[in-house]
Design a protein around this motif. Structure first.
Motif, PDB file in Angstrom:
ATOM      1  N   CYS A  54       1.058   3.972   3.203  1.00 23.42           N
ATOM      2  CA  CYS A  54       1.662   3.545   4.449  1.00 23.42           C
ATOM      3  C   CYS A  54       2.536   2.456   4.564  1.00 23.42           C
ATOM      4  O   CYS A  54       3.100   2.651   5.453  1.00 23.42           O
ATOM      5  N   CYS A  56      -2.722  -3.199   8.682  1.00 22.70           N
ATOM      6  CA  CYS A  56      -3.682  -2.759   9.680  1.00 22.70           C
ATOM      7  C   CYS A  56      -4.831  -3.601   9.523  1.00 22.70           C
ATOM      8  O   CYS A  56      -4.849  -4.890   9.072  1.00 22.70           O
ATOM      9  N   ASP A  72       2.499  -0.685   4.019  1.00 27.36           N
ATOM     10  CA  ASP A  72       2.134  -2.099   4.475  1.00 27.36           C
ATOM     11  C   ASP A  72       1.948  -2.797   3.417  1.00 27.36           C
ATOM     12  O   ASP A  72       2.094  -2.620   2.289  1.00 27.36           O
ATOM     13  N   ARG A  93      -9.536   4.829   4.084  1.00 30.03           N
ATOM     14  CA  ARG A  93      -9.283   3.369   4.193  1.00 30.03           C
ATOM     15  C   ARG A  93      -9.628   2.475   3.162  1.00 30.03           C
ATOM     16  O   ARG A  93      -9.453   1.284   3.193  1.00 30.03           O
ATOM     17  N   SER A 140      -7.030  -3.994   6.632  1.00 33.65           N
ATOM     18  CA  SER A 140      -6.283  -4.826   5.661  1.00 33.65           C
ATOM     19  C   SER A 140      -6.372  -6.262   5.723  1.00 33.65           C
ATOM     20  O   SER A 140      -6.434  -7.172   5.015  1.00 33.65           O
ATOM     21  N   ASN A 149       0.810  -1.259   0.077  1.00 31.25           N
ATOM     22  CA  ASN A 149      -0.011  -0.197  -0.188  1.00 31.25           C
ATOM     23  C   ASN A 149       1.137   1.147  -0.053  1.00 31.25           C
ATOM     24  O   ASN A 149       1.556   1.489   1.100  1.00 31.25           O
ATOM     25  N   CYS A 154      -6.621   0.346   2.097  1.00 26.98           N
ATOM     26  CA  CYS A 154      -6.377  -0.855   3.193  1.00 26.98           C
ATOM     27  C   CYS A 154      -7.356  -1.943   2.811  1.00 26.98           C
ATOM     28  O   CYS A 154      -6.854  -2.958   2.573  1.00 26.98           O
TER      29      CYS A 154
HETATM   30 FE1  FES Z   1      -1.528   0.329   5.815  1.00 29.51          FE
HETATM   31 FE2  FES Z   1      -4.364   0.214   6.167  1.00 29.51          FE
HETATM   32  S1  FES Z   1      -3.005   1.393   6.982  1.00 29.51           S
HETATM   33  S2  FES Z   1      -2.989  -1.125   4.927  1.00 29.51           S
END
Ligand code: FES
Length: 146
Positions: free
Chosen positions: A40, A65, A42, A124, A68, A37, A127
């Protein structure tokens, strides 16, 4: 402000999938697909086993998170046992749903349909769609490898 019944159900199911994700881990003997992502950092690592055009096993790993992780867990449940065409269609239905578009096929998403409320929280959406985008890329790769 009291939560609506749907909001409460959403929070309970998301929390449960995030704490006890289904199909969490990695499949051996299957090429992995990794997707970040960009907002962020992730990452999800997805393993999809495809036999005779059907998803016969699937697993995910990575760092994500609550949303996700729950979305990945829900996605694995929704697409396991589906044909590649069905899984691609579900991925499209999910993408449309989290952008606020209703679709008759939404109920076929199972628990993932509860993430419709994410449409109200634009930050979001990435995510929730991370695992589904990873699935789309894994399916594209399998089709182009044929
Ligand atoms: Fe990173 Fe949701 S904050 S995937």
């Amino acid at each position: 402000m009291a939560l609506s019944r749907l909001d409460s159900l959403y929070m309970a199911v998301v929390s449960e999938h995030s704490k006890s994700p289904r199909h969490h881990g990695s499949l051996s003997g299957v090429e992995k697909l990794e997707l970040h992502n960009p907002t962020c950092g992730d990452v999800i690592e997805l393993s999809v086993k495809i036999e005779d055009n059907v998803i016969t096993d699937i697993a995910f790993d990575g760092v994500g998170c609550t949303i996700s992780t729950a979305s990945a867990s829900m996605m694995t449940e929704a697409v396991l046992g589906k044909s590649l065409d069905q899984a691609q269609e579900l991925a499209e239905v999910f993408s449309q749903m989290v952008q606020g578009q209703q679709n008759d096929k939404q109920k076929e998403l199972g628990d993932a349909a509860l993430l419709a409320g994410v449409a109200k929280f634009p930050q979001r959406i990435k995510c929730a769609t991370l695992p589904w985008n990873a699935l789309k890329k894994a399916l594209e790769r399998s089709v182009s490898a044929e």
